[in-house]
Design a protein around this motif. Structure first.
Motif, PDB file in Angstrom:
ATOM      1  N   UNK A   9      68.301  98.809 -29.725  1.00 17.83           N
ATOM      2  CA  UNK A   9      68.361  99.667 -28.413  1.00 17.83           C
ATOM      3  C   UNK A   9      69.281  98.963 -27.393  1.00 17.83           C
ATOM      4  N   UNK A  10      69.019  97.753 -27.381  1.00 16.32           N
ATOM      5  CA  UNK A  10      70.033  96.943 -26.426  1.00 16.32           C
ATOM      6  C   UNK A  10      71.502  96.836 -26.880  1.00 16.32           C
ATOM      7  N   UNK A  11      71.556  96.873 -28.236  1.00 20.48           N
ATOM      8  CA  UNK A  11      72.890  96.821 -28.855  1.00 20.48           C
ATOM      9  C   UNK A  11      73.532  98.281 -28.681  1.00 20.48           C
ATOM     10  N   UNK A  12      72.639  99.326 -28.900  1.00 18.07           N
ATOM     11  CA  UNK A  12      73.327 100.679 -28.474  1.00 18.07           C
ATOM     12  C   UNK A  12      73.941 100.796 -27.200  1.00 18.07           C
ATOM     13  N   UNK A  13      72.971 100.489 -26.075  1.00 16.97           N
ATOM     14  CA  UNK A  13      73.445 100.551 -24.941  1.00 16.97           C
ATOM     15  C   UNK A  13      74.775  99.668 -24.759  1.00 16.97           C
ATOM     16  N   UNK A 150      75.982 108.288 -31.658  1.00 20.40           N
ATOM     17  CA  UNK A 150      76.294 109.166 -32.553  1.00 20.40           C
ATOM     18  C   UNK A 150      77.218 110.334 -32.002  1.00 20.40           C
ATOM     19  N   UNK A 151      76.791 110.898 -30.948  1.00 23.81           N
ATOM     20  CA  UNK A 151      77.506 111.815 -30.077  1.00 23.81           C
ATOM     21  C   UNK A 151      78.781 111.467 -29.459  1.00 23.81           C
ATOM     22  N   UNK A 152      78.779 110.065 -28.945  1.00 23.45           N
ATOM     23  CA  UNK A 152      79.702 109.431 -28.239  1.00 23.45           C
ATOM     24  C   UNK A 152      80.792 109.208 -29.453  1.00 23.45           C
ATOM     25  N   UNK A 153      80.598 108.751 -30.346  1.00 24.31           N
ATOM     26  CA  UNK A 153      81.672 108.490 -31.437  1.00 24.31           C
ATOM     27  C   UNK A 153      82.348 109.834 -32.028  1.00 24.31           C
ATOM     28  N   UNK A 241      84.989  97.850 -29.210  1.00 22.59           N
ATOM     29  CA  UNK A 241      83.772  97.770 -28.570  1.00 22.59           C
ATOM     30  C   UNK A 241      82.362  98.084 -29.589  1.00 22.59           C
ATOM     31  N   UNK A 242      82.560  98.847 -30.450  1.00 23.93           N
ATOM     32  CA  UNK A 242      81.564  99.170 -31.459  1.00 23.93           C
ATOM     33  C   UNK A 242      81.137  98.106 -32.399  1.00 23.93           C
ATOM     34  N   UNK A 243      82.129  97.231 -32.546  1.00 27.36           N
ATOM     35  CA  UNK A 243      81.793  95.945 -33.308  1.00 27.36           C
ATOM     36  C   UNK A 243      81.286  94.874 -32.721  1.00 27.36           C
ATOM     37  N   UNK A 244      81.861  94.638 -31.614  1.00 29.88           N
ATOM     38  CA  UNK A 244      81.496  93.848 -30.540  1.00 29.88           C
ATOM     39  C   UNK A 244      80.055  94.000 -29.994  1.00 29.88           C
ATOM     40  N   UNK A 245      80.013  95.263 -29.699  1.00 25.39           N
ATOM     41  CA  UNK A 245      78.440  95.578 -28.833  1.00 25.39           C
ATOM     42  C   UNK A 245      77.467  95.365 -29.924  1.00 25.39           C
ATOM     43  N   UNK A 246      77.362  95.645 -31.304  1.00 20.91           N
ATOM     44  CA  UNK A 246      76.248  95.464 -32.323  1.00 20.91           C
ATOM     45  C   UNK A 246      76.304  93.952 -32.597  1.00 20.91           C
ATOM     46  N   UNK A 247      77.338  93.098 -32.377  1.00 26.00           N
ATOM     47  CA  UNK A 247      77.333  91.782 -32.880  1.00 26.00           C
ATOM     48  C   UNK A 247      76.687  91.012 -31.624  1.00 26.00           C
TER      49      UNK A 247
END
Length: 301
Positions: A9-13, A150-153, A241-247
Motif C-alpha cells: 500500500x505504501x509503495x502504491x501511494x 492501474x487507472x493512473x497508468x 517513478x514507477x520503478x523507484x516508487x516500488x523499490x
C-alpha cells in the motif's frame, strides 16, 4: 494488516507521488520540494469533507484529485511561472518551492487548528484506519491504492500515446524549444503537468491516512521518500517513478521492519535512512537512476 500488505500500500501511494514529482521535473526542470505538502492538503481535504459532509474519504478521492490539481496549478502560476519568465536559475526555483512548502505548512497548521474547533475533533493528528473495509481479508487501502495505480497508468498511456495533446506533451518534455518552434503551446503543457502532479498527490493524500497518522508536518517527512523514489528510478523518465516508487516503498517498509525485529521497535523511526542510503548507492552506481542504465534500455526495446 500484514507487513507485506502495508508495504505494498505504501509503495502504491509512493508511486502516485513520485509520478507527479517526476512529471513536473521533466516538463519544468524544477525539483518541487512542496510536493509532500500537496499530499497533506489532499489528506486534510478528505478529512474535512468527511467531518462536514459525511462523505467517506474513499468516495472523496475524485474531489481530492481536483483539489490537488488546483494546488498544483496555483503553485506553477503564482510561484514558478513569474520566476521562469525572469530567467531565474535552477537554484532560485528550488528555493522558491522550498519557501512555498514552508508557507503551505503554515497554512495547513492554521487550517488544522481552525477546523478542529468547527468539527469538535482533533485535526492536528488523525487517521482513517477505523473507516477501512476488507474484502476476503484484504484491506480496502491495498485494494483502492492498487486500483488507483492501474487507472493512473492506463490513463497516462492513453493520454501520452493515443491523443494529440499527449504527443504535444511528450514533445515538450523531450525538447521544449523545438516543440515551441513546431507550434506547440509549451506553456499549456507545463500547466497541465502541474495540474496532474497536484491531482495525483491529492489522490495519494486522501488514502494516506488509512495507512499512517497525518499531522501538518507529514509533508516534510514524506518528501524524503518521494525524492528518493524519483531519483532511484530516474528523474528523466516517467517509468522511473514507477520503478523507484516500488523499490523505495517496499525497501523502506520491509527492511525497516526486518531491522526492528532484530534491534527493537526504536529502529522504525529511522525508516527514511533506508531510502536515503538506497538513493546514495544508486547515485554512485548509476547517476541517471535505474531507467538510465543500459540494461534498462535493452529491457524496454
Amino acid at each position: 494488516m500484514g507487513v507485506l500488505e502495508g508495504a505494498l500500500t505504501y509503495a502504491n501511494l509512493l508511486v502516485l507521488l513520485s509520478l507527479g514529482l517526476t512529471l513536473t521535473y521533466i516538463t519544468t526542470g524544477v525539483p518541487n520540494f512542496a510536493h509532500g505538502s500537496f499530499a497533506v492538503i489532499g489528506a486534510y481535504f478528505a478529512f474535512t469533507v468527511f467531518k462536514l459532509l459525511g462523505i467517506n474519504p474513499y468516495l472523496a478521492i475524485p474531489l481530492s484529485f481536483i483539489m490537488g490539481g488546483i494546488v498544483g496549478v496555483v503553485t506553477y502560476t503564482i510561484i514558478l511561472k513569474p520566476l521562469i519568465k525572469r530567467n531565474a536559475s535552477l537554484e532560485m526555483l528550488m528555493i522558491a518551492t522550498l519557501a512555498w512548502d514552508i508557507i503551505l505548512f503554515g497554512v495547513i497548521g492554521a487550517f488544522a487548528e481552525s477546523i478542529s474547533t468547527v468539527v469538535k475533533s482533533s485535526a492536528t493528528q488523525f487517521v482513517f484506519t477505523y473507516l477501512d473495509f476488507t474484502i476476503g481479508g484484504i484491506p480496502g487501502r491495498l485494494i483502492v491504492s492498487s486500483l488507483l495505480i492501474l487507472l493512473t497508468l492506463f490513463g497516462l498511456y492513453i493520454l501520452l500515446y493515443k491523443t494529440k495533446f499527449g504527443i504535444a506533451l511528450r514533445a515538450s518534455m523531450e525538447n521544449p524549444a523545438l516543440a515551441e518552434a513546431m507550434g506547440i503551446n509549451v506553456e499549456s503543457t507545463r500547466l497541465f503537468s502541474w495540474f496532474l502532479a497536484g491531482a495525483l498527490a491529492g489522490t495519494a493524500g486522501s488514502v494516506l491516512p488509512f495507512l499512517q497518522e497525518i499531522v501538518p508536518a507529514t509533508g516534510g517527512l514524506i518528501i524524503v521518500s518521494i525524492f528518493a523514489a524519483s531519483i532511484v528510478g530516474g528523474l528523466h523518465h516517467i517509468a522511473g517513478a514507477l520503478v523507484g516508487g516500488y523499490v523505495i516503498g517496499l525497501s523502506e517498509s520491509l527492511i525497516t521492519y526486518g531491522l526492528s525485529s532484530i534491534f527493537g521497535t526504536g529502529v522504525l523511526v529511522y525508516g527514511k535512512v533506508v531510502s536515503l542510503l538506497i538513493m546514495i548507492a544508486t547515485l554512485l552506481m548509476t547517476p541517471e537512476g535505474i531507467t538510465g542504465t543500459k540494461l534498462w534500455g535493452r529491457l524496454v526495446k
